[in-house]
Design an enzyme around this catalytic site. Structure first.
Site, PDB file in Angstrom:
ATOM      1  N   GLU A 133       0.830  -1.209   0.000  1.00 36.35           N
ATOM      2  CA  GLU A 133       0.000   0.000   0.000  1.00 36.35           C
ATOM      3  C   GLU A 133       0.866   1.262   0.000  1.00 36.35           C
ATOM      4  OE1 GLU A 133      -3.170  -0.001  -0.412  1.00 36.35           O
ATOM      5  OE2 GLU A 133      -3.830  -2.022   0.140  1.00 36.35           O
ATOM      6  N   ASP A 273      -4.280  -9.725  -7.832  1.00 39.80           N
ATOM      7  CA  ASP A 273      -4.668  -8.874  -8.974  1.00 39.80           C
ATOM      8  C   ASP A 273      -3.533  -8.085  -9.635  1.00 39.80           C
ATOM      9  OD1 ASP A 273      -4.554  -7.442  -6.611  1.00 39.80           O
ATOM     10  OD2 ASP A 273      -6.518  -6.497  -6.796  1.00 39.80           O
ATOM     11  N   GLU A 366     -18.387  -6.471  -2.186  1.00 38.38           N
ATOM     12  CA  GLU A 366     -17.000  -6.947  -2.141  1.00 38.38           C
ATOM     13  C   GLU A 366     -16.885  -8.399  -2.612  1.00 38.38           C
ATOM     14  OE1 GLU A 366     -14.568  -5.089  -1.756  1.00 38.38           O
ATOM     15  OE2 GLU A 366     -12.850  -6.170  -0.988  1.00 38.38           O
ATOM     16  N   THR A 470      -1.289   0.735 -10.630  1.00 40.74           N
ATOM     17  CA  THR A 470      -2.505   0.107 -10.108  1.00 40.74           C
ATOM     18  C   THR A 470      -3.301   1.056  -9.217  1.00 40.74           C
ATOM     19  OG1 THR A 470      -3.380  -1.899  -9.069  1.00 40.74           O
ATOM     20  CG2 THR A 470      -1.439  -0.924  -8.037  1.00 40.74           C
TER      21      THR A 470
END
Ligand code: DMJ
Length: 572
Positions: A133, A273, A366, A470
């Site tokens: 993150e 992902d 979600e 991303t």
């Protein structure tokens, strides 16, 4: 009316509203896009101004109580349970907003923000940060903003800017490096910005945690001339790739000390992902053949083992057997990636399913259990995620099909209806009740608003060749950063696609199914996607086999069914 007067009116209208007479764009379409763009602009500023008023310089806004959360230290953990006492934020949402401000054309605010950050930001803070993150949001936000600030075309920040954002990015990159100090080179998932890896730190991390660092760390190396950031992330990526199964599948979680898989089941959603996304985008950004080879094998394995019609389930990396039949909201980025690859038909068909689920609930839940056709009992939330808007934007860029504008409009309407509150935009706790939650995630400004804005107004991209990280931060595709840049790769970037006839989808597709290469008409090489079906009609249906292109899983030609859908059923 006399003929002269009539002609005068025509000339006047032509001068005032040129798009009225532009056959490629009806006046209605362009007016609609303008109106939608303005709606998105308002959304962005509603979120931004509330953040600046009630939360800045803390990390994120709590829109219901109009307060803040210093959430950088708990990102990746939606519950934010263990926020440290003596950390007061690093203006995360402001950093995440920088590139969006440029795309919205607000250079004054961009400059103000850059200068504030230059003078006040410090990463010498006692905060345990998730490496993934921190990399995509903070490092990516800073590197991208530095490039935008210094781009000779823009010169967005005058005089007083002396590369401070790059210095900050470098300082942050240095603080990330101890995370890579493991026997495998795979990085720890968590790092304390002041003290490095904490004692007894968990050795468990995710595939995306190891495989989605190369764009930001690579760009940092190219900008600073110091290769150590790129080397560390490349070593981790290579090690990760070496852990793939004989089916070219990877798991979801692993141990960084032992290099053993912990969770063998995986798909294209949470925890994996952006690993796929970064293999492909690293190939575009740095041109290395290696990235393409890895991506190619990985992409074909996904299509073979995870895809079920337009859906993607999870499978065990060792056997390829299906494990969980679930749709997750993070998976909605995949059609956008497929557009970049040139697999437009596959992108279109799975995008349509996500739109269907969005319309069913009003937003994307979600997790949705495909086998039971019901919501996951504990993951009914929608934290303002961008993925569906992102894919919609890419598909519109590739096809210019006005249907995607309608989808964008539906997304904007639901966001305004269900998530807009006086103090900003609130996440949804439960899509069945639309109960809101006191959190405005920074990616709402970095991505959700940005992709919606670009869907309706892509002027930022004209004559520019950018890829988006991303987290939605633009990085320029520069020949100077390329190991090798053969001509055919230049148009692989989708910004080129729209300027060409829609049939020239993507050069990349040529490599997905190389056997079925090109037809030559009128001496011109058609770089048609191997997997492309023209997507210009409103009903997305085919009329003939030729329209159906080729299936990317096995490179076989598809046929058009009696019902007007492309598939393999008639020729298997
Ligand atoms: C973003 O932070 C990034 O897109 C990330 O790759 C996964 N998704 C979140 C937003 O949903």
């Amino acid at each position: 009316m006399s003929i002269c007067r009539f002609l005068k009116w025509v000339v006047l209208l032509l001068v005032m509203f040129p798009s009225l007479f532009d056959p490629s764009l009806s006046h209605f379409d362009s007016a609609k896009k303008k109106q939608m763009r303005e709606k998105v602009r308002k959304m962005f500023y509603h979120a931004y101004e509330n953040y600046m008023t009630h939360a800045f310089p803390h990390d994120e806004l709590k829109p219901l109580t109009r307060s803040f959360t210093d959430s950088l230290s708990e990102l990746g953990n939606l519950k934010l349970e263990h926020l440290p006492q003596n950390y007061n934020g690093t203006a995360l949402t402001l950093i995440e907003s920088l590139s969006s401000l440029v795309i919205l054309g607000n250079y004054t605010e961009f400059e103000r923000a850059v200068l504030w950050l230059s003078e006040n930001l410090s990463f010498d803070v006692d905060a345990r940060v998730n490496l993934f993150e921190g990399n995509i949001r903070v490092l990516g936000g800073l590197v991208s903003a530095h490039i935008l600030a210094t781009d000779s075309k823009n010169r967005l920040v005058q005089g007083s800017y002396k590369n401070q954002l790059l210095d900050l990015a470098e300082d942050l990159g240095q603080r990330f490096l101890p995370a890579f100090d493991t026997p495998t080179g795979l990085p720890y998932a968590w790092i304390n910005l002041k003290y490095g890896v904490m004692k007894n730190e968990t050795t468990e991390t995710s595939t995306s945690g190891c495989g989605s660092l190369i764009l930001e760390m690579g760009a940092l190396s190219r900008l600073t001339g110091d290769p150590k950031y790129e080397s560390a992330s490349l070593r981790a990526l290579r090690k990760l790739w070496s852990m793939r199964s004989s089916l070219n599948l990877l798991g979801t979680t692993l141990d960084v000390e032992t290099g053993e898989w912990i969770e063998h089941s995986s798909g294209i959603g949470a925890g994996v992902d952006s690993f796929y996304e970064y293999l492909f985008k690293a190939h575009i950004l740095f041109g290395k053949e290696d990235f393409w080879r890895m991506f190619h094998s990985a992409y074909l394995a996904v299509q073979k083992y995870f895809r079920h019609g337009p859906w993607y389930h999870e499978a065990d990396m060792r056997t390829g057997k299906a494990t969980y039949w679930q749709l997750t909201s993070l998976q909605a980025f995949w059609p956008g990636l497929q557009v970049l690859v040139g697999d437009i038909e596959a992108a279109n068909s799975s995008h349509r399913e996500f739109v269907h689920v969005w319309k069913k609930f009003g937003v994307l839940p979600e997790r949705y259990l495909l086998d039971h056709q019901m919501l996951h009992p504990t993951e009914k939330y929608y934290p303002l995620r961008p993925e569906l808007a992102e894919s919609t934007f890419y598909l519109y860029q590739a096809t210019e099909d006005p249907w995607y504008i309608e989808v964008g409009e539906a997304i904007v309407d639901s966001l305004n209806l269900y998530t807009k509150v006086e103090g900003g935009f609130a996440s949804i706790r439960d899509v069945t009740t639309m109960q809101t939650e006191d959190h405005q995630h920074s990616f709402f400004l970095a991505e959700t608003c940005k992709y919606l804005y670009l869907l309706f107004d892509d002027s930022f991209l004209v004559d520019r060749n950018y890829i988006f990280t991303t987290e939605g931060h633009p990085l320029p595709v520069l020949s100077a950063w390329h190991e090798r840049l053969p001509e055919i790769y230049i148009p692989s970037n989708w910004t080129y696609v729209k300027k060409e006839k829609p049939k020239r989808a993507s050069a990349m597709s040529l490599q997905v199914c190389p056997a079925l290469s090109l037809n030559s008409r009128h001496g011109e090489q058609l770089v048609e996607s191997a997997c492309h079906i023209p997507d210009a009609r409103n009903d997305h249906k085919c009329f003939s086999d030729e329209e159906c292109g080729v299936d990317s899983t096995n490179c076989r030609r598809r046929s058009c069914s009696l019902g007007g859908y492309c598939g393999l059923w008639l020729i298997i």
